[in-house]
Write a protein that holds these residues in place. Structure first.
Motif, mmCIF file in Angstrom:
data_model
loop_
_atom_site.group_PDB
_atom_site.id
_atom_site.type_symbol
_atom_site.label_atom_id
_atom_site.label_comp_id
_atom_site.label_asym_id
_atom_site.label_seq_id
_atom_site.Cartn_x
_atom_site.Cartn_y
_atom_site.Cartn_z
ATOM 1 N N SER A 11 0.768 -1.230 -0.158
ATOM 2 C CA SER A 11 -0.091 0.133 -0.099
ATOM 3 C C SER A 11 0.796 1.477 0.025
ATOM 4 N N THR A 12 2.189 1.178 -0.096
ATOM 5 C CA THR A 12 2.925 2.174 -0.148
ATOM 6 C C THR A 12 2.732 2.922 -1.623
ATOM 7 N N THR A 13 2.694 4.421 -1.723
ATOM 8 C CA THR A 13 2.587 4.875 -2.906
ATOM 9 C C THR A 13 3.881 5.609 -3.346
ATOM 10 N N ALA A 14 4.190 5.823 -4.750
ATOM 11 C CA ALA A 14 5.214 6.219 -5.398
ATOM 12 C C ALA A 14 5.041 6.767 -6.710
ATOM 13 N N ALA A 15 5.885 7.708 -7.071
ATOM 14 C CA ALA A 15 5.825 8.278 -8.456
ATOM 15 C C ALA A 15 7.220 8.371 -8.665
ATOM 16 N N THR A 16 7.446 7.997 -9.870
ATOM 17 C CA THR A 16 8.901 8.130 -10.583
ATOM 18 C C THR A 16 8.872 8.816 -12.099
ATOM 19 N N ALA A 17 9.783 9.554 -12.342
ATOM 20 C CA ALA A 17 9.874 10.056 -13.574
ATOM 21 C C ALA A 17 11.433 9.910 -14.269
ATOM 22 N N PHE A 18 11.672 9.620 -15.522
ATOM 23 C CA PHE A 18 12.786 9.413 -16.111
ATOM 24 C C PHE A 18 13.015 10.647 -16.940
ATOM 25 N N ILE A 19 14.049 11.404 -16.803
ATOM 26 C CA ILE A 19 14.249 12.825 -17.475
ATOM 27 C C ILE A 19 15.361 12.630 -18.758
ATOM 28 N N ASP A 20 14.735 12.728 -19.947
ATOM 29 C CA ASP A 20 16.027 12.393 -20.929
ATOM 30 C C ASP A 20 16.285 13.731 -21.391
ATOM 31 N N SER A 21 17.254 14.497 -21.393
ATOM 32 C CA SER A 21 17.614 15.504 -21.807
ATOM 33 C C SER A 21 18.137 15.580 -23.387
ATOM 34 N N SER A 22 18.559 14.458 -23.807
ATOM 35 C CA SER A 22 18.757 14.202 -25.368
ATOM 36 C C SER A 22 17.650 14.304 -26.284
ATOM 37 N N THR A 23 16.391 13.781 -25.847
ATOM 38 C CA THR A 23 15.161 13.854 -26.522
ATOM 39 C C THR A 23 14.171 14.859 -25.925
ATOM 40 N N ARG A 24 14.528 15.451 -24.728
ATOM 41 C CA ARG A 24 13.681 16.639 -24.116
ATOM 42 C C ARG A 24 12.206 15.889 -23.778
ATOM 43 N N THR A 25 12.361 14.628 -23.173
ATOM 44 C CA THR A 25 11.063 13.930 -22.705
ATOM 45 C C THR A 25 11.208 13.543 -21.266
ATOM 46 N N ILE A 26 9.797 13.499 -20.649
ATOM 47 C CA ILE A 26 9.752 13.277 -19.414
ATOM 48 C C ILE A 26 9.089 11.643 -19.434
ATOM 49 N N THR A 27 9.274 10.445 -19.088
ATOM 50 C CA THR A 27 8.649 9.262 -18.953
ATOM 51 C C THR A 27 8.238 9.176 -17.479
ATOM 52 N N TYR A 28 6.953 8.849 -17.305
ATOM 53 C CA TYR A 28 6.708 8.821 -15.779
ATOM 54 C C TYR A 28 5.785 7.697 -15.474
ATOM 55 N N SER A 29 5.696 7.255 -14.151
ATOM 56 C CA SER A 29 4.446 6.296 -13.907
ATOM 57 C C SER A 29 4.338 6.434 -12.442
ATOM 58 N N SER A 30 3.207 6.254 -11.893
ATOM 59 C CA SER A 30 2.864 6.546 -10.477
ATOM 60 C C SER A 30 1.798 5.316 -9.909
ATOM 61 N N ALA A 31 2.356 4.981 -8.727
ATOM 62 C CA ALA A 31 1.615 3.818 -8.010
ATOM 63 C C ALA A 31 0.861 4.482 -6.978
ATOM 64 N N GLY A 32 -0.426 4.980 -7.283
ATOM 65 C CA GLY A 32 -1.336 5.461 -6.438
ATOM 66 C C GLY A 32 -0.699 6.807 -5.781
ATOM 67 N N HIS A 33 -0.026 7.523 -6.310
ATOM 68 C CA HIS A 33 0.612 8.692 -5.721
ATOM 69 C C HIS A 33 0.132 10.019 -6.568
ATOM 70 N N PRO A 34 0.245 11.198 -5.704
ATOM 71 C CA PRO A 34 -0.234 12.594 -6.334
ATOM 72 C C PRO A 34 0.767 12.699 -7.635
ATOM 73 N N PRO A 35 -0.065 13.151 -8.572
ATOM 74 C CA PRO A 35 0.749 13.324 -9.945
ATOM 75 C C PRO A 35 1.866 14.346 -9.839
ATOM 76 N N PRO A 36 2.951 14.272 -10.510
ATOM 77 C CA PRO A 36 4.058 15.231 -10.644
ATOM 78 C C PRO A 36 3.600 16.490 -11.195
ATOM 79 N N ALA A 37 4.090 17.715 -11.050
ATOM 80 C CA ALA A 37 3.737 18.793 -11.587
ATOM 81 C C ALA A 37 4.865 19.527 -12.715
ATOM 82 N N LEU A 38 4.541 19.537 -13.955
ATOM 83 C CA LEU A 38 5.284 20.175 -14.872
ATOM 84 C C LEU A 38 4.934 21.668 -15.147
#
Length: 408
Positions: free
Chosen positions: A279-306
Protein backbone atom coordinates in the motif's frame (compact mmCIF):
# COMPACT_ATOMS: atom_id res chain seq x y z
CA UNK A 1 -33.87 12.95 11.71
CA UNK A 2 -35.88 14.04 8.68
CA UNK A 3 -33.76 16.87 7.32
CA UNK A 4 -34.27 18.99 10.44
CA UNK A 5 -31.19 21.01 11.32
CA UNK A 6 -29.59 20.17 14.66
CA UNK A 7 -29.21 23.00 17.15
CA UNK A 8 -25.67 22.15 18.24
CA UNK A 9 -25.57 24.97 20.77
CA UNK A 10 -28.63 23.52 22.52
CA UNK A 11 -27.02 20.07 22.39
CA UNK A 12 -23.82 21.45 23.93
CA UNK A 13 -25.62 23.08 26.83
CA UNK A 14 -27.68 19.93 27.47
CA UNK A 15 -24.63 17.65 27.63
CA UNK A 16 -24.47 15.78 30.93
CA UNK A 17 -21.37 16.54 32.95
CA UNK A 18 -19.12 19.57 33.02
CA UNK A 19 -17.93 20.65 29.56
CA UNK A 20 -16.26 23.96 28.63
CA UNK A 21 -14.67 25.32 25.47
CA UNK A 22 -11.35 27.15 25.79
CA UNK A 23 -9.49 29.32 23.30
CA UNK A 24 -5.80 28.58 22.53
CA UNK A 25 -5.06 31.40 25.01
CA UNK A 26 -6.89 29.34 27.67
CA UNK A 27 -9.79 31.74 28.02
CA UNK A 28 -13.35 30.45 28.35
CA UNK A 29 -15.24 30.56 25.03
CA UNK A 30 -18.33 28.73 26.32
CA UNK A 31 -19.50 26.41 29.10
CA UNK A 32 -22.47 24.10 29.31
CA UNK A 33 -25.17 24.27 31.97
CA UNK A 34 -23.68 21.54 34.16
CA UNK A 35 -20.30 23.28 34.17
CA UNK A 36 -21.89 26.50 35.39
CA UNK A 37 -24.00 24.72 38.01
CA UNK A 38 -21.33 22.44 39.43
CA UNK A 39 -18.56 25.03 39.38
CA UNK A 40 -20.80 27.60 41.07
CA UNK A 41 -20.03 30.24 38.43
CA UNK A 42 -22.21 32.29 36.11
CA UNK A 43 -21.54 32.80 32.41
CA UNK A 44 -20.48 36.37 33.15
CA UNK A 45 -17.88 35.07 35.58
CA UNK A 46 -16.43 32.69 32.99
CA UNK A 47 -16.78 33.72 29.35
CA UNK A 48 -13.80 35.64 28.02
CA UNK A 49 -11.78 35.21 31.21
CA UNK A 50 -8.48 33.37 31.61
CA UNK A 51 -9.11 29.94 33.12
CA UNK A 52 -6.59 30.31 35.93
CA UNK A 53 -7.87 33.74 36.91
CA UNK A 54 -11.22 32.06 37.56
CA UNK A 55 -9.83 28.87 39.12
CA UNK A 56 -6.36 29.49 40.62
CA UNK A 57 -4.66 27.13 43.01
CA UNK A 58 -5.54 27.52 46.69
CA UNK A 59 -2.98 30.08 47.97
CA UNK A 60 -3.37 28.72 51.49
CA UNK A 61 -2.16 25.27 50.45
CA UNK A 62 1.55 25.20 49.48
CA UNK A 63 1.12 21.64 48.14
CA UNK A 64 -1.66 22.57 45.70
CA UNK A 65 -0.81 21.51 42.13
CA UNK A 66 -4.18 21.33 40.38
CA UNK A 67 -3.79 24.50 38.32
CA UNK A 68 -0.21 23.69 37.35
CA UNK A 69 -1.10 20.15 36.29
CA UNK A 70 -4.13 21.33 34.31
CA UNK A 71 -2.14 23.98 32.48
CA UNK A 72 0.54 21.43 31.58
CA UNK A 73 -2.14 19.13 30.13
CA UNK A 74 -3.72 21.92 28.08
CA UNK A 75 -0.33 23.00 26.74
CA UNK A 76 0.39 19.41 25.69
CA UNK A 77 -2.87 19.27 23.75
CA UNK A 78 -2.08 22.57 22.01
CA UNK A 79 1.41 21.36 21.07
CA UNK A 80 0.48 17.83 19.95
CA UNK A 81 -3.07 18.19 18.66
CA UNK A 82 -3.91 15.04 20.63
CA UNK A 83 -6.28 14.30 23.52
CA UNK A 84 -4.89 14.21 27.06
CA UNK A 85 -6.56 12.40 29.96
CA UNK A 86 -5.42 13.62 33.35
CA UNK A 87 -5.03 11.72 36.58
CA UNK A 88 -7.43 12.49 39.41
CA UNK A 89 -6.80 15.98 40.76
CA UNK A 90 -7.56 17.68 44.05
CA UNK A 91 -8.40 21.21 42.86
CA UNK A 92 -9.90 23.39 45.60
CA UNK A 93 -12.30 26.13 44.47
CA UNK A 94 -12.86 29.48 46.14
CA UNK A 95 -16.39 29.96 47.45
CA UNK A 96 -18.37 32.59 45.55
CA UNK A 97 -20.59 33.24 48.57
CA UNK A 98 -17.66 33.40 51.01
CA UNK A 99 -14.57 34.89 49.30
CA UNK A 100 -11.38 33.68 50.93
CA UNK A 101 -12.85 30.29 51.83
CA UNK A 102 -11.84 27.34 49.70
CA UNK A 103 -13.97 24.25 49.07
CA UNK A 104 -12.32 20.85 48.71
CA UNK A 105 -12.96 19.44 45.21
CA UNK A 106 -11.83 16.35 43.33
CA UNK A 107 -11.87 16.57 39.53
CA UNK A 108 -10.96 14.15 36.74
CA UNK A 109 -10.35 16.23 33.56
CA UNK A 110 -10.05 15.23 29.91
CA UNK A 111 -8.78 17.79 27.39
CA UNK A 112 -9.20 17.41 23.63
CA UNK A 113 -8.39 19.60 20.60
CA UNK A 114 -10.82 20.95 18.01
CA UNK A 115 -8.90 21.18 14.72
CA UNK A 116 -9.54 23.31 11.66
CA UNK A 117 -9.09 22.13 8.05
CA UNK A 118 -5.36 22.84 8.26
CA UNK A 119 -4.93 20.67 11.36
CA UNK A 120 -4.48 23.63 13.71
CA UNK A 121 -6.03 23.61 17.18
CA UNK A 122 -8.63 26.38 17.30
CA UNK A 123 -10.48 25.35 20.47
CA UNK A 124 -9.97 23.05 23.43
CA UNK A 125 -12.73 20.87 24.83
CA UNK A 126 -12.27 20.76 28.61
CA UNK A 127 -14.44 18.05 30.15
CA UNK A 128 -14.44 17.57 33.92
CA UNK A 129 -15.85 14.71 35.96
CA UNK A 130 -16.78 16.19 39.36
CA UNK A 131 -16.28 13.27 41.76
CA UNK A 132 -16.17 15.10 45.07
CA UNK A 133 -19.58 13.77 46.07
CA UNK A 134 -18.59 10.25 45.05
CA UNK A 135 -15.65 10.35 47.42
CA UNK A 136 -17.74 11.78 50.22
CA UNK A 137 -20.43 9.16 49.59
CA UNK A 138 -18.09 6.53 51.04
CA UNK A 139 -18.96 7.98 54.44
CA UNK A 140 -15.40 8.86 55.42
CA UNK A 141 -15.43 11.36 58.29
CA UNK A 142 -13.25 14.40 58.49
CA UNK A 143 -9.95 13.77 60.22
CA UNK A 144 -7.35 11.08 59.90
CA UNK A 145 -9.27 8.77 57.54
CA UNK A 146 -10.02 11.65 55.18
CA UNK A 147 -6.37 12.69 55.22
CA UNK A 148 -5.32 9.12 54.49
CA UNK A 149 -7.68 9.03 51.51
CA UNK A 150 -6.35 12.36 50.31
CA UNK A 151 -2.77 11.11 50.60
CA UNK A 152 -3.64 7.98 48.62
CA UNK A 153 -5.32 10.04 45.92
CA UNK A 154 -2.29 12.31 45.61
CA UNK A 155 0.02 9.29 45.47
CA UNK A 156 -2.02 7.66 42.68
CA UNK A 157 -2.16 10.96 40.81
CA UNK A 158 1.60 11.40 41.02
CA UNK A 159 2.18 7.83 39.89
CA UNK A 160 -0.06 8.29 36.86
CA UNK A 161 1.61 11.60 36.02
CA UNK A 162 5.03 9.96 36.22
CA UNK A 163 3.86 7.18 33.90
CA UNK A 164 2.50 9.78 31.46
CA UNK A 165 5.80 11.67 31.60
CA UNK A 166 7.78 8.50 30.90
CA UNK A 167 5.50 7.68 27.96
CA UNK A 168 5.90 11.17 26.55
CA UNK A 169 9.67 10.94 26.96
CA UNK A 170 9.69 7.55 25.22
CA UNK A 171 7.57 8.91 22.40
CA UNK A 172 9.87 11.91 22.05
CA UNK A 173 12.93 9.64 21.92
CA UNK A 174 11.24 7.49 19.28
CA UNK A 175 10.58 10.60 17.21
CA UNK A 176 14.20 11.75 17.56
CA UNK A 177 15.51 8.33 16.52
CA UNK A 178 13.08 8.13 13.58
CA UNK A 179 14.03 11.62 12.42
CA UNK A 180 17.72 10.77 12.66
CA UNK A 181 17.07 7.56 10.73
CA UNK A 182 15.17 9.45 8.04
CA UNK A 183 17.87 12.10 7.75
CA UNK A 184 20.51 9.39 7.42
CA UNK A 185 18.53 7.71 4.67
CA UNK A 186 17.58 10.96 2.93
CA UNK A 187 20.94 12.66 2.43
CA UNK A 188 21.32 15.70 0.18
CA UNK A 189 21.81 14.26 -3.32
CA UNK A 190 24.99 14.92 -5.24
CA UNK A 191 24.74 17.73 -7.83
CA UNK A 192 23.40 16.57 -11.18
CA UNK A 193 25.46 17.23 -14.29
CA UNK A 194 22.70 18.83 -16.39
CA UNK A 195 20.03 19.89 -13.90
CA UNK A 196 19.70 22.06 -10.82
CA UNK A 197 17.58 20.21 -8.25
CA UNK A 198 16.30 21.17 -4.80
CA UNK A 199 15.10 18.58 -2.30
CA UNK A 200 13.17 19.26 0.90
CA UNK A 201 11.76 17.14 3.72
CA UNK A 202 9.49 18.42 6.49
CA UNK A 203 8.49 16.03 9.32
CA UNK A 204 4.96 16.04 10.68
CA UNK A 205 4.17 17.73 13.97
CA UNK A 206 3.48 15.58 17.02
CA UNK A 207 5.59 13.14 18.96
CA UNK A 208 4.53 10.04 17.03
CA UNK A 209 3.86 11.46 13.60
CA UNK A 210 7.20 10.75 11.94
CA UNK A 211 6.24 9.03 8.71
CA UNK A 212 7.84 7.20 5.82
CA UNK A 213 8.13 9.80 3.03
CA UNK A 214 11.20 9.75 0.80
CA UNK A 215 12.78 11.27 -2.30
CA UNK A 216 15.59 10.11 -4.61
CA UNK A 217 17.55 11.33 -7.63
CA UNK A 218 19.64 8.93 -9.71
CA UNK A 219 21.96 9.69 -12.66
CA UNK A 220 21.30 7.20 -15.48
CA UNK A 221 23.28 6.41 -18.64
CA UNK A 222 22.57 8.43 -21.76
CA UNK A 223 21.84 11.94 -20.42
CA UNK A 224 19.02 10.64 -18.25
CA UNK A 225 18.02 11.27 -14.63
CA UNK A 226 15.49 9.34 -12.53
CA UNK A 227 13.64 11.32 -9.86
CA UNK A 228 11.22 9.69 -7.44
CA UNK A 229 9.17 10.30 -4.30
CA UNK A 230 7.26 7.82 -2.15
CA UNK A 231 5.13 7.49 0.97
CA UNK A 232 4.98 4.44 3.27
CA UNK A 233 1.76 3.83 5.22
CA UNK A 234 2.19 4.28 8.98
CA UNK A 235 4.24 6.31 11.44
CA UNK A 236 7.29 6.07 13.63
CA UNK A 237 10.39 3.91 13.47
CA UNK A 238 8.69 1.07 11.62
CA UNK A 239 7.61 3.35 8.75
CA UNK A 240 11.04 5.00 8.62
CA UNK A 241 12.68 1.57 8.38
CA UNK A 242 10.37 0.43 5.58
CA UNK A 243 10.99 3.71 3.80
CA UNK A 244 14.74 3.06 3.78
CA UNK A 245 14.32 -0.39 2.28
CA UNK A 246 11.92 0.71 -0.46
CA UNK A 247 13.92 3.81 -1.36
CA UNK A 248 17.07 1.73 -1.81
CA UNK A 249 15.18 -0.88 -3.85
CA UNK A 250 13.67 1.72 -6.20
CA UNK A 251 17.03 3.45 -6.60
CA UNK A 252 18.64 0.16 -7.61
CA UNK A 253 15.75 -0.84 -9.89
CA UNK A 254 15.84 2.53 -11.68
CA UNK A 255 19.46 1.96 -12.70
CA UNK A 256 18.66 -1.22 -14.64
CA UNK A 257 14.99 -0.83 -15.62
CA UNK A 258 13.93 0.08 -19.15
CA UNK A 259 11.68 2.81 -17.75
CA UNK A 260 9.79 4.05 -14.69
CA UNK A 261 6.94 1.55 -15.08
CA UNK A 262 9.31 -1.40 -14.92
CA UNK A 263 11.12 0.15 -11.96
CA UNK A 264 7.81 0.39 -10.06
CA UNK A 265 6.91 -3.17 -11.04
CA UNK A 266 10.14 -4.41 -9.47
CA UNK A 267 9.51 -2.26 -6.39
CA UNK A 268 5.97 -3.64 -6.11
CA UNK A 269 7.21 -7.22 -6.12
CA UNK A 270 9.82 -6.36 -3.52
CA UNK A 271 7.29 -4.52 -1.33
CA UNK A 272 5.29 -7.74 -0.95
CA UNK A 273 8.22 -9.24 0.98
CA UNK A 274 8.65 -6.26 3.32
CA UNK A 275 6.38 -6.02 6.36
CA UNK A 276 4.59 -2.69 6.04
CA UNK A 277 5.64 -2.23 2.43
CA UNK A 278 2.31 -2.94 0.77
CA UNK A 279 0.00 0.00 0.00
CA UNK A 280 3.02 2.30 -0.30
CA UNK A 281 2.55 4.98 -2.96
CA UNK A 282 5.33 6.20 -5.24
CA UNK A 283 5.86 8.26 -8.39
CA UNK A 284 8.95 8.22 -10.56
CA UNK A 285 9.99 10.09 -13.69
CA UNK A 286 12.87 9.47 -16.11
CA UNK A 287 14.11 12.75 -17.60
CA UNK A 288 15.91 12.40 -20.95
CA UNK A 289 17.81 15.55 -21.87
CA UNK A 290 18.76 14.30 -25.34
CA UNK A 291 15.12 13.87 -26.42
CA UNK A 292 13.69 16.45 -23.98
CA UNK A 293 11.08 14.00 -22.75
CA UNK A 294 9.79 12.92 -19.35
CA UNK A 295 8.63 9.32 -19.02
CA UNK A 296 6.69 8.78 -15.84
CA UNK A 297 4.62 6.31 -13.86
CA UNK A 298 2.71 6.51 -10.58
CA UNK A 299 1.67 3.89 -8.03
CA UNK A 300 -1.31 5.57 -6.37
CA UNK A 301 0.66 8.77 -5.77
CA UNK A 302 -0.27 12.44 -6.39
CA UNK A 303 0.78 13.43 -9.93
CA UNK A 304 4.07 15.24 -10.61
CA UNK A 305 3.66 18.87 -11.69
CA UNK A 306 5.38 20.16 -14.85
CA UNK A 307 5.80 23.95 -14.72
CA UNK A 308 6.20 25.49 -18.16
CA UNK A 309 8.15 28.72 -18.63
CA UNK A 310 4.93 30.57 -19.50
CA UNK A 311 3.40 29.65 -16.13
CA UNK A 312 1.24 26.80 -17.37
CA UNK A 313 1.19 23.83 -14.98
CA UNK A 314 0.55 20.33 -16.30
CA UNK A 315 -0.13 17.53 -13.84
CA UNK A 316 1.34 14.27 -15.14
CA UNK A 317 -1.62 11.98 -14.44
CA UNK A 318 -1.85 9.77 -17.53
CA UNK A 319 -0.02 6.80 -16.00
CA UNK A 320 -1.56 6.24 -12.59
CA UNK A 321 -2.03 2.79 -11.09
CA UNK A 322 -2.91 1.42 -7.62
CA UNK A 323 -0.36 1.54 -4.75
CA UNK A 324 2.32 -1.12 -4.39
CA UNK A 325 0.97 -4.56 -3.61
CA UNK A 326 -2.67 -3.48 -3.91
CA UNK A 327 -3.48 -6.02 -6.62
CA UNK A 328 -3.59 -9.73 -5.73
CA UNK A 329 -1.85 -10.60 -9.00
CA UNK A 330 1.12 -8.90 -10.63
CA UNK A 331 0.26 -6.77 -13.66
CA UNK A 332 2.40 -4.48 -15.83
CA UNK A 333 2.20 -0.83 -14.80
CA UNK A 334 1.46 1.99 -17.25
CA UNK A 335 3.81 4.79 -18.19
CA UNK A 336 3.36 7.94 -20.26
CA UNK A 337 5.65 10.40 -22.02
CA UNK A 338 5.48 14.19 -22.25
CA UNK A 339 7.87 16.69 -23.78
CA UNK A 340 9.54 19.60 -22.01
CA UNK A 341 11.40 22.73 -23.05
CA UNK A 342 14.65 23.99 -21.62
CA UNK A 343 13.93 26.04 -18.48
CA UNK A 344 10.75 24.17 -17.54
CA UNK A 345 10.63 22.76 -14.00
CA UNK A 346 9.33 19.49 -12.59
CA UNK A 347 8.01 19.08 -9.04
CA UNK A 348 7.43 15.74 -7.33
CA UNK A 349 5.96 15.73 -3.82
CA UNK A 350 4.15 13.62 -1.23
CA UNK A 351 0.54 14.04 -0.17
CA UNK A 352 1.35 16.06 2.97
CA UNK A 353 1.86 19.03 0.65
CA UNK A 354 -1.59 19.03 -0.93
CA UNK A 355 -4.02 16.92 1.11
CA UNK A 356 -6.12 18.47 3.90
CA UNK A 357 -8.91 17.02 6.03
CA UNK A 358 -12.42 17.43 4.66
CA UNK A 359 -11.07 18.96 1.45
CA UNK A 360 -11.01 17.55 -2.08
CA UNK A 361 -7.45 16.93 -3.27
CA UNK A 362 -8.13 19.00 -6.39
CA UNK A 363 -8.25 22.06 -4.14
CA UNK A 364 -4.74 21.30 -2.90
CA UNK A 365 -3.50 20.68 -6.44
CA UNK A 366 -4.95 24.02 -7.54
CA UNK A 367 -3.09 25.74 -4.69
CA UNK A 368 0.14 24.07 -5.74
CA UNK A 369 -0.34 25.07 -9.39
CA UNK A 370 -1.01 28.68 -8.37
CA UNK A 371 2.14 28.92 -6.24
CA UNK A 372 4.29 27.32 -8.94
CA UNK A 373 2.95 29.62 -11.64
CA UNK A 374 3.27 32.73 -9.47
CA UNK A 375 6.92 32.03 -8.67
CA UNK A 376 7.96 30.42 -11.95
CA UNK A 377 10.97 32.73 -12.37
CA UNK A 378 12.55 31.59 -9.07
CA UNK A 379 15.38 29.08 -9.01
CA UNK A 380 14.59 25.57 -7.69
CA UNK A 381 15.83 26.25 -4.14
CA UNK A 382 13.80 29.42 -3.74
CA UNK A 383 10.77 27.84 -5.41
CA UNK A 384 10.92 24.76 -3.13
CA UNK A 385 11.10 26.92 0.01
CA UNK A 386 8.27 29.14 -1.23
CA UNK A 387 6.02 26.16 -1.99
CA UNK A 388 6.51 24.79 1.53
CA UNK A 389 5.98 28.17 3.15
CA UNK A 390 2.76 28.92 1.28
CA UNK A 391 1.19 25.45 1.27
CA UNK A 392 2.02 23.98 4.68
CA UNK A 393 0.06 25.17 7.75
CA UNK A 394 1.97 27.73 9.87
CA UNK A 395 2.03 25.42 12.88
CA UNK A 396 3.22 22.44 10.86
CA UNK A 397 1.38 19.69 8.98
CA UNK A 398 0.01 16.47 10.47
CA UNK A 399 1.70 14.45 7.72
CA UNK A 400 5.28 14.37 6.43
CA UNK A 401 6.13 16.24 3.25
CA UNK A 402 8.87 15.42 0.76
CA UNK A 403 9.45 17.71 -2.23
CA UNK A 404 11.78 17.69 -5.23
CA UNK A 405 11.97 20.63 -7.66
CA UNK A 406 14.26 20.18 -10.68
CA UNK A 407 15.01 22.58 -13.52
CA UNK A 408 14.89 20.81 -16.88
Amino acid sequence: MTGQEIDYRAVFHALPGMVALLTPDLAYADANDDFLRLSGRTREQLIGRYLFDVFPDNPNDPTATGARNLEASLRRVLASGERDTMALQRYDVESVARPGEWEERYWSPVNAPVLDDEGRTVLLVHRVEEITQLIRAHGLPEGNRARVLEAELYTRARELQEVNERLREAHAREREVALALQEAMLPAPRPLERHHAAVRYRPAIGALNVCGDWYDLVELPGDRVAVAVGDVVGHGLAAAGVMGQLRSALSAASRVATGPAQALEVLGLYARSVDGGESTTAATAFIDSSTRTITYSSAGHPPPALLRRDGTVEFLDRATDPPLGARPEHQPRPEAVTRFAEGDMLALYTDGLVERRREDIDTGLDRLAHVLATHRSADPDVLADTVLTELLPPGGATDDTALVVIRL
